[in-house]
Design a protein around this motif. Structure first.
Motif, PDB file in Angstrom:
ATOM      1  N   PHE A   1       1.006  -1.076   0.162  1.00 31.14           N
ATOM      2  CA  PHE A   1       0.083   0.026   0.147  1.00 31.14           C
ATOM      3  C   PHE A   1       0.814   1.130  -0.092  1.00 31.14           C
ATOM      4  N   GLU A   2       1.988   1.404   0.868  1.00 30.24           N
ATOM      5  CA  GLU A   2       2.830   2.466   0.923  1.00 30.24           C
ATOM      6  C   GLU A   2       3.368   2.700  -0.287  1.00 30.24           C
ATOM      7  N   ALA A   3       3.895   1.716  -1.142  1.00 29.69           N
ATOM      8  CA  ALA A   3       4.667   1.829  -2.457  1.00 29.69           C
ATOM      9  C   ALA A   3       3.633   2.393  -3.299  1.00 29.69           C
TER      10      ALA A   3
ATOM     11  N   HIS B   1       1.271   7.005  -6.540  1.00 36.57           N
ATOM     12  CA  HIS B   1       0.154   7.950  -6.956  1.00 36.57           C
ATOM     13  C   HIS B   1       0.500   9.241  -6.527  1.00 36.57           C
ATOM     14  N   LEU B   2       0.998   9.555  -5.331  1.00 40.93           N
ATOM     15  CA  LEU B   2       1.234  10.905  -4.938  1.00 40.93           C
ATOM     16  C   LEU B   2       2.305  11.503  -5.740  1.00 40.93           C
ATOM     17  N   GLN B   3       3.147  10.849  -6.353  1.00 35.54           N
ATOM     18  CA  GLN B   3       4.247  11.335  -6.912  1.00 35.54           C
ATOM     19  C   GLN B   3       3.708  11.746  -8.642  1.00 35.54           C
ATOM     20  N   ALA B   4       2.874  10.778  -9.053  1.00 39.95           N
ATOM     21  CA  ALA B   4       2.040  10.921 -10.050  1.00 39.95           C
ATOM     22  C   ALA B   4       1.301  12.246 -10.188  1.00 39.95           C
TER      23      ALA B   4
ATOM     24  N   ALA C   1      -7.925  10.864  -4.729  1.00 35.38           N
ATOM     25  CA  ALA C   1      -8.093   9.998  -5.862  1.00 35.38           C
ATOM     26  C   ALA C   1      -7.644   8.759  -5.606  1.00 35.38           C
ATOM     27  N   PHE C   2      -7.015   8.457  -4.543  1.00 29.64           N
ATOM     28  CA  PHE C   2      -6.444   7.117  -4.335  1.00 29.64           C
ATOM     29  C   PHE C   2      -7.169   6.103  -3.650  1.00 29.64           C
ATOM     30  N   ASP C   3      -7.323   4.944  -4.094  1.00 27.86           N
ATOM     31  CA  ASP C   3      -8.306   3.916  -3.477  1.00 27.86           C
ATOM     32  C   ASP C   3      -7.391   3.210  -2.314  1.00 27.86           C
ATOM     33  N   ALA C   4      -7.831   3.488  -1.272  1.00 27.19           N
ATOM     34  CA  ALA C   4      -7.232   3.125   0.054  1.00 27.19           C
ATOM     35  C   ALA C   4      -7.833   1.757   0.716  1.00 27.19           C
ATOM     36  N   GLY C   5      -8.603   1.063  -0.108  1.00 27.43           N
ATOM     37  CA  GLY C   5      -9.264  -0.209   0.304  1.00 27.43           C
ATOM     38  C   GLY C   5      -8.045  -1.275   0.755  1.00 27.43           C
ATOM     39  N   ALA C   6      -6.842  -1.079   0.020  1.00 26.10           N
ATOM     40  CA  ALA C   6      -6.049  -2.407   0.371  1.00 26.10           C
ATOM     41  C   ALA C   6      -4.989  -2.168   1.444  1.00 26.10           C
TER      42      ALA C   6
ATOM     43  N   LEU D   1      -6.064  10.400   3.530  1.00 27.64           N
ATOM     44  CA  LEU D   1      -5.058   9.502   3.217  1.00 27.64           C
ATOM     45  C   LEU D   1      -3.871  10.166   4.007  1.00 27.64           C
ATOM     46  N   CYS D   2      -3.825   9.492   5.223  1.00 27.56           N
ATOM     47  CA  CYS D   2      -2.707  10.093   6.217  1.00 27.56           C
ATOM     48  C   CYS D   2      -1.328   9.484   6.021  1.00 27.56           C
ATOM     49  N   HIS D   3      -0.368  10.641   6.035  1.00 29.19           N
ATOM     50  CA  HIS D   3       1.140  10.241   6.221  1.00 29.19           C
ATOM     51  C   HIS D   3       0.934   9.482   7.347  1.00 29.19           C
ATOM     52  N   GLY D   4       0.557   9.969   8.514  1.00 29.62           N
ATOM     53  CA  GLY D   4       0.825   9.152   9.660  1.00 29.62           C
ATOM     54  C   GLY D   4       1.540   9.578  10.899  1.00 29.62           C
ATOM     55  N   ASP D   5       2.596  10.382  10.251  1.00 30.02           N
ATOM     56  CA  ASP D   5       3.900  10.735  11.277  1.00 30.02           C
ATOM     57  C   ASP D   5       4.247  12.149  10.595  1.00 30.02           C
TER      58      ASP D   5
END
Length: 344
Positions: free
Chosen positions: A69-71, A76-79, A142-147, A200-204
């Motif tokens: 998921f991270e990769a 996605h963010l880079q694109a 726009a990113f699918d966070a389901g996984a 979509l959280c960075h988390g830290d």
């Protein structure tokens, strides 16, 4: 006699050999062990002059690392035009590899190396950090966070860490009940606020997992790395991580003028790019305390590696007092200026 190993620390030279043999990066000519914290992190210099960062994932109390998921999220963010440290695939095209160590296999992930200034207490850098985080959140819509393996909800951030904390060897019967009461009361207070925004959280994102660089048009820009905690979750939690890092840790601690100025600069810059609802604003203070519960749970889960005295009983006694104080914390939020939209 064979001994069980909780966590070993490979040398930088050993990691360099592993990377050179398994990643299409050419020769590694220099290596450096940067830090041992939640993971072990190394910087490698390649023969062509490039540098990369290797992260050797540690066993974590919250479960397996969120690698795939991270990769995918970083791609996605880079694109979307967000400056992030993307992961680099192995020679076989995998997002990570498994390294065999005395304690068992651990995941190794390779990333682009970023340069820039620290956020520190420079107002322009803090504003760039706030704008950059807002743009990350806008791009993540726009990113699918389901996984995702991780979902930064109240169970993940508060109730599971609370249970790990209650099982810590330095926990006492006298402290167990106050921690339980505080955790449940905090959860109920947040739930009573009604629906909260999710991103979509960075988390830290505490201001030290990004650098700031100059921009060709004059605007300074934050570049982000260390997305180890990434996952869908509460916007208010994501934004509370920075003031959590600024707040004094003493029981009677009060915000300094400098800390307040840093917080105001950050949140004003964020709101100039992306809107923040009233319920999310009300949730910022409680989520500062949630972040502390999350950290205590992480420490408790790492006792086999860090030792019980990473959180001795007198430290836990101070935490009850601190969390009691933070329970009523309200963060000042300056009025919003005109929203600039989700620019990337």
């Amino acid at each position: 006699m064979d001994l069980e190993i909780a966590q070993s620390t490979p040398t930088a030279a050993a990691i360099a050999r592993v990377v050179q043999a398994n990643y299409p990066v050419g020769e590694v000519v220099a290596s450096e062990f940067l830090r041992r914290s939640f993971n072990q992190v190394y910087r490698l210099t390649l023969a062509d002059g490039r540098r990369v960062v290797a992260r050797l994932c540690a066993e974590r109390p919250r479960g397996e690392p969120n690698l795939a998921f991270e990769a995918a999220a970083l791609r996605h963010l880079q694109a979307q035009g967000c400056p992030v440290s993307a992961s680099l695939p192995t020679a076989q095209g995998e997002v990570a590899m498994r390294v065999r160590l005395p304690e068992g296999e651990r995941a190794l992930m390779l990333f682009e190396h970023l340069d820039g200034e620290a956020t520190a207490d420079v107002p322009a850098n803090i504003e760039a950090f706030g704008r950059g985080l807002a743009r990350l959140h806008a791009a993540g819509e726009a990113f699918d966070a389901g996984a995702s393996r991780y979902r930064l909800d109240l169970d993940y951030l508060l109730m599971q860490p609370l249970q790990r904390l209650l099982r810590a060897p330095t926990m006492t019967a006298e402290l167990r009940s106050p921690f339980e009461v505080l955790g449940v009361r905090l959860r109920d207070r947040i739930l009573a606020l009604g629906p909260l925004s999710r991103v979509l959280c960075h988390g830290d994102a505490h201001g030290e997992n990004n650098f700031v660089v100059g921009h060709e048009h004059g605007e300074r820009q934050a570049v982000f790395f260390d997305f180890d905690e990434i996952g869908p979750g509460y916007l208010a939690y994501e934004l509370a991580v920075y003031p959590w890092s600024l707040h004094p840790r003493s029981v009677d601690g009060v915000w300094s003028d400098k800390a307040l100025a840093r917080w105001n600069g950050f949140i004003a810059a964020y709101r100039a790019v992306r809107e923040l609802g009233e319920a999310d604003i009300a949730a910022l203070g409680p989520f500062v305390a949630v972040r502390q519960f999350w950290l205590l749970g992480e420490y408790a889960g790492r006792v086999p590696v860090w030792g019980s005295q990473a959180m001795p009983t007198d430290y836990l006694q101070r935490q009850v007092k601190l969390l009691t104080q933070w329970e009523a914390l309200e963060l000042p939020v300056p009025p919003a200026v005109a929203t600039a939209g989700p620019a990337h």
